[in-house]
Design a protein around this motif. Structure first.
Motif, PDB file in Angstrom:
ATOM      1  N   THR A 126      21.226   6.843   3.849  1.00 26.26           N
ATOM      2  CA  THR A 126      22.134   7.576   2.969  1.00 26.26           C
ATOM      3  C   THR A 126      21.292   8.286   1.911  1.00 26.26           C
ATOM      4  OG1 THR A 126      22.353   5.768   1.376  1.00 26.26           O
ATOM      5  CG2 THR A 126      23.900   5.778   3.263  1.00 26.26           C
ATOM      6  N   ASN A 127      21.905   9.184   1.178  1.00 24.08           N
ATOM      7  CA  ASN A 127      21.185   9.848   0.083  1.00 24.08           C
ATOM      8  C   ASN A 127      20.688   8.825  -0.938  1.00 24.08           C
ATOM      9  OD1 ASN A 127      21.628  12.320   1.259  1.00 24.08           O
ATOM     10  ND2 ASN A 127      23.229  12.937  -0.158  1.00 24.08           N
ATOM     11  N   SER A 128      21.518   7.846  -1.262  1.00 18.58           N
ATOM     12  CA  SER A 128      21.116   6.808  -2.227  1.00 18.58           C
ATOM     13  C   SER A 128      19.940   5.996  -1.706  1.00 18.58           C
ATOM     14  CB  SER A 128      22.281   5.881  -2.554  1.00 18.58           C
ATOM     15  OG  SER A 128      23.267   6.581  -3.280  1.00 18.58           O
ATOM     16  N   GLN A 129      19.961   5.666  -0.428  1.00 22.56           N
ATOM     17  CA  GLN A 129      18.841   4.924   0.157  1.00 22.56           C
ATOM     18  C   GLN A 129      17.573   5.770   0.175  1.00 22.56           C
ATOM     19  OE1 GLN A 129      20.861   4.066   3.860  1.00 22.56           O
ATOM     20  NE2 GLN A 129      21.068   1.889   3.326  1.00 22.56           N
ATOM     21  N   ALA A 130      17.714   7.075   0.426  1.00 22.58           N
ATOM     22  CA  ALA A 130      16.554   7.969   0.422  1.00 22.58           C
ATOM     23  C   ALA A 130      15.962   8.068  -0.983  1.00 22.58           C
ATOM     24  CB  ALA A 130      16.943   9.348   0.947  1.00 22.58           C
ATOM     25  N   ILE A 131      16.811   8.129  -2.001  1.00 17.57           N
ATOM     26  CA  ILE A 131      16.319   8.140  -3.385  1.00 17.57           C
ATOM     27  C   ILE A 131      15.552   6.857  -3.664  1.00 17.57           C
ATOM     28  CG2 ILE A 131      17.007   8.066  -5.819  1.00 17.57           C
ATOM     29  CD1 ILE A 131      19.435   9.846  -4.999  1.00 17.57           C
ATOM     30  N   ALA A 132      16.130   5.726  -3.293  1.00 16.33           N
ATOM     31  CA  ALA A 132      15.458   4.429  -3.520  1.00 16.33           C
ATOM     32  C   ALA A 132      14.128   4.367  -2.777  1.00 16.33           C
ATOM     33  CB  ALA A 132      16.371   3.282  -3.091  1.00 16.33           C
ATOM     34  N   LEU A 133      14.090   4.896  -1.566  1.00 17.76           N
ATOM     35  CA  LEU A 133      12.842   4.934  -0.800  1.00 17.76           C
ATOM     36  C   LEU A 133      11.794   5.759  -1.534  1.00 17.76           C
ATOM     37  CD1 LEU A 133      11.106   4.481   1.742  1.00 17.76           C
ATOM     38  CD2 LEU A 133      12.299   6.461   2.770  1.00 17.76           C
ATOM     39  N   LEU A 134      12.176   6.945  -2.002  1.00 17.98           N
ATOM     40  CA  LEU A 134      11.222   7.789  -2.728  1.00 17.98           C
ATOM     41  C   LEU A 134      10.764   7.119  -4.020  1.00 17.98           C
ATOM     42  CD1 LEU A 134      12.833  11.286  -2.141  1.00 17.98           C
ATOM     43  CD2 LEU A 134      10.658  10.443  -1.200  1.00 17.98           C
ATOM     44  N   GLN A 135      11.669   6.493  -4.726  1.00 20.48           N
ATOM     45  CA  GLN A 135      11.278   5.782  -5.953  1.00 20.48           C
ATOM     46  C   GLN A 135      10.248   4.699  -5.640  1.00 20.48           C
ATOM     47  OE1 GLN A 135      15.330   4.805  -7.017  1.00 20.48           O
ATOM     48  NE2 GLN A 135      15.381   6.358  -8.639  1.00 20.48           N
ATOM     49  N   ALA A 136      10.466   3.951  -4.587  1.00 15.71           N
ATOM     50  CA  ALA A 136       9.536   2.876  -4.213  1.00 15.71           C
ATOM     51  C   ALA A 136       8.195   3.433  -3.741  1.00 15.71           C
ATOM     52  CB  ALA A 136      10.160   2.010  -3.115  1.00 15.71           C
ATOM     53  N   VAL A 137       8.239   4.473  -2.940  1.00 18.62           N
ATOM     54  CA  VAL A 137       7.001   5.043  -2.393  1.00 18.62           C
ATOM     55  C   VAL A 137       6.171   5.698  -3.496  1.00 18.62           C
ATOM     56  CG1 VAL A 137       6.142   6.873  -0.872  1.00 18.62           C
ATOM     57  CG2 VAL A 137       7.832   5.248  -0.032  1.00 18.62           C
ATOM     58  N   PHE A 138       6.806   6.422  -4.405  1.00 17.82           N
ATOM     59  CA  PHE A 138       6.047   7.039  -5.496  1.00 17.82           C
ATOM     60  C   PHE A 138       5.492   5.982  -6.450  1.00 17.82           C
ATOM     61  CE2 PHE A 138       7.622  11.044  -3.985  1.00 17.82           C
ATOM     62  CZ  PHE A 138       6.572  11.912  -4.282  1.00 17.82           C
ATOM     63  N   ALA A 139       6.224   4.899  -6.664  1.00 17.90           N
ATOM     64  CA  ALA A 139       5.706   3.797  -7.489  1.00 17.90           C
ATOM     65  C   ALA A 139       4.475   3.186  -6.834  1.00 17.90           C
ATOM     66  CB  ALA A 139       6.793   2.742  -7.702  1.00 17.90           C
ATOM     67  N   ARG A 140       4.551   3.005  -5.533  1.00 19.43           N
ATOM     68  CA  ARG A 140       3.404   2.443  -4.808  1.00 19.43           C
ATOM     69  C   ARG A 140       2.207   3.398  -4.843  1.00 19.43           C
ATOM     70  NH1 ARG A 140       3.393   0.757   1.341  1.00 19.43           N
ATOM     71  NH2 ARG A 140       1.366  -0.212   1.357  1.00 19.43           N
ATOM     72  N   ALA A 141       2.457   4.694  -4.658  1.00 22.24           N
ATOM     73  CA  ALA A 141       1.375   5.689  -4.675  1.00 22.24           C
ATOM     74  C   ALA A 141       0.726   5.776  -6.052  1.00 22.24           C
ATOM     75  CB  ALA A 141       1.913   7.048  -4.251  1.00 22.24           C
ATOM     76  N   ALA A 142       1.513   5.611  -7.105  1.00 23.69           N
ATOM     77  CA  ALA A 142       0.982   5.684  -8.471  1.00 23.69           C
ATOM     78  C   ALA A 142      -0.004   4.555  -8.757  1.00 23.69           C
ATOM     79  CB  ALA A 142       2.126   5.641  -9.479  1.00 23.69           C
ATOM     80  N   GLU A 143       0.098   3.474  -8.001  1.00 32.27           N
ATOM     81  CA  GLU A 143      -0.788   2.319  -8.185  1.00 32.27           C
ATOM     82  C   GLU A 143      -1.794   2.176  -7.045  1.00 32.27           C
ATOM     83  OE1 GLU A 143      -0.529   0.656 -11.011  1.00 32.27           O
ATOM     84  OE2 GLU A 143       1.181   1.898 -11.585  1.00 32.27           O
ATOM     85  N   TYR A 144      -1.799   3.098  -6.120  1.00 30.38           N
ATOM     86  CA  TYR A 144      -2.634   3.003  -4.927  1.00 30.38           C
ATOM     87  C   TYR A 144      -4.111   2.932  -5.299  1.00 30.38           C
ATOM     88  CZ  TYR A 144      -4.513   4.048  -0.315  1.00 30.38           C
ATOM     89  OH  TYR A 144      -5.208   3.988   0.865  1.00 30.38           O
ATOM     90  N   ASP A 145      -4.823   1.963  -4.738  1.00 30.70           N
ATOM     91  CA  ASP A 145      -6.250   1.827  -5.075  1.00 30.70           C
ATOM     92  C   ASP A 145      -7.148   1.744  -3.849  1.00 30.70           C
ATOM     93  OD1 ASP A 145      -5.641  -0.707  -4.188  1.00 30.70           O
ATOM     94  OD2 ASP A 145      -6.469  -1.750  -5.915  1.00 30.70           O
ATOM     95  N   GLY A 146      -6.647   2.158  -2.708  1.00 33.34           N
ATOM     96  CA  GLY A 146      -7.450   2.151  -1.492  1.00 33.34           C
ATOM     97  C   GLY A 146      -8.084   3.503  -1.243  1.00 33.34           C
ATOM     98  N   PRO A 147      -8.709   3.636  -0.096  1.00 33.17           N
ATOM     99  CA  PRO A 147      -9.286   4.940   0.273  1.00 33.17           C
ATOM    100  C   PRO A 147      -8.178   5.935   0.598  1.00 33.17           C
ATOM    101  CG  PRO A 147      -9.493   3.392   2.090  1.00 33.17           C
ATOM    102  CD  PRO A 147      -8.933   2.614   0.922  1.00 33.17           C
ATOM    103  N   MET A 148      -8.441   7.206   0.407  1.00 29.02           N
ATOM    104  CA  MET A 148      -7.466   8.253   0.707  1.00 29.02           C
ATOM    105  C   MET A 148      -7.175   8.239   2.208  1.00 29.02           C
ATOM    106  SD  MET A 148      -5.439  10.724  -0.063  1.00 29.02           S
ATOM    107  CE  MET A 148      -5.776  11.241  -1.735  1.00 29.02           C
ATOM    108  N   PRO A 149      -5.908   8.111   2.580  1.00 28.45           N
ATOM    109  CA  PRO A 149      -5.576   8.161   4.006  1.00 28.45           C
ATOM    110  C   PRO A 149      -5.956   9.522   4.612  1.00 28.45           C
ATOM    111  CG  PRO A 149      -3.721   7.346   2.713  1.00 28.45           C
ATOM    112  CD  PRO A 149      -4.740   7.859   1.743  1.00 28.45           C
ATOM    113  N   GLY A 150      -6.503   9.486   5.801  1.00 29.72           N
ATOM    114  CA  GLY A 150      -6.821  10.724   6.509  1.00 29.72           C
ATOM    115  C   GLY A 150      -7.925  11.542   5.888  1.00 29.72           C
ATOM    116  N   CYS A 151      -8.884  10.898   5.254  1.00 33.49           N
ATOM    117  CA  CYS A 151      -9.925  11.625   4.515  1.00 33.49           C
ATOM    118  C   CYS A 151     -11.245  11.666   5.289  1.00 33.49           C
ATOM    119  CB  CYS A 151     -10.126  10.989   3.143  1.00 33.49           C
ATOM    120  SG  CYS A 151     -11.166  11.993   2.048  1.00 33.49           S
TER     121      CYS A 151
END
Length: 155
Positions: A90-115
């Motif tokens: 749903t749109n609400s689930q997609a928003i929640a997914l983006l919120q979670a993914v951007f939160a995770r990316a903001a703290e990401y400390d591994g190597p750049m994927p596909g680099c």
């Protein structure tokens, strides 16, 4: 010739945020606007590329991966499009997914994927630090976003 839907949005009043751009059958397109259009304040190529690698990878590794159709940059360098299967999220689930993914990316400390040269045609302009910083700003922007806020501003 018909005008495409994105050209009907008044870019002079559009603010950074998260918008429902269009729905084509079961495919839903969200407009993830990072920068205010028409100000000259654009995402750099490195920022766009880095966010794309981080977010596309995290979306496709999420529990909702089967609903993800596409994540990629806008040609105008002010944001990204996220396409997903509206029958699976749903749109609400997609928003929640983006919120979670951007939160995770903001703290990401591994190597750049596909680099690497084998994985990406322009791997030299990727930066975990730049991607993480852009993702942190967007995470904060959409932290309390709701489905009611997905509407483009009126002309």
């Amino acid at each position: 010739m018909e005008r495409i839907a994105s050209f009907t949005v008044d870019h002079t009043v559009l603010e950074p945020g998260l918008y429902l751009s269009r729905r084509d059958g079961n495919v839903v397109t969200f407009d993830l606007r990072f920068k205010k259009p028409n100000t000259g304040d654009l995402l750099s190529n490195s920022q766009m590329h880095s966010v794309e690698h981080l977010i596309a990878t995290l979306l496709r590794n999420s529990q909702s991966r089967d609903a993800v159709v596409y994540f990629g940059p806008m040609g105008c360098q002010t944001g990204f499009y996220f396409l997903f299967d509206g029958d699976k999220l749903t749109n609400s689930q997609a928003i929640a997914l983006l919120q979670a993914v951007f939160a995770r990316a903001a703290e990401y400390d591994g190597p750049m994927p596909g680099c690497s040269a084998a994985e990406c045609g322009n791997y030299r302009n990727l930066s975990v630090e730049e991607g993480r910083a852009c993702c942190a700003r967007y995470r904060d922007l959409i932290a309390s976003w709701t489905e009611e806020m997905l509407v483009y501003p009126a002309k």
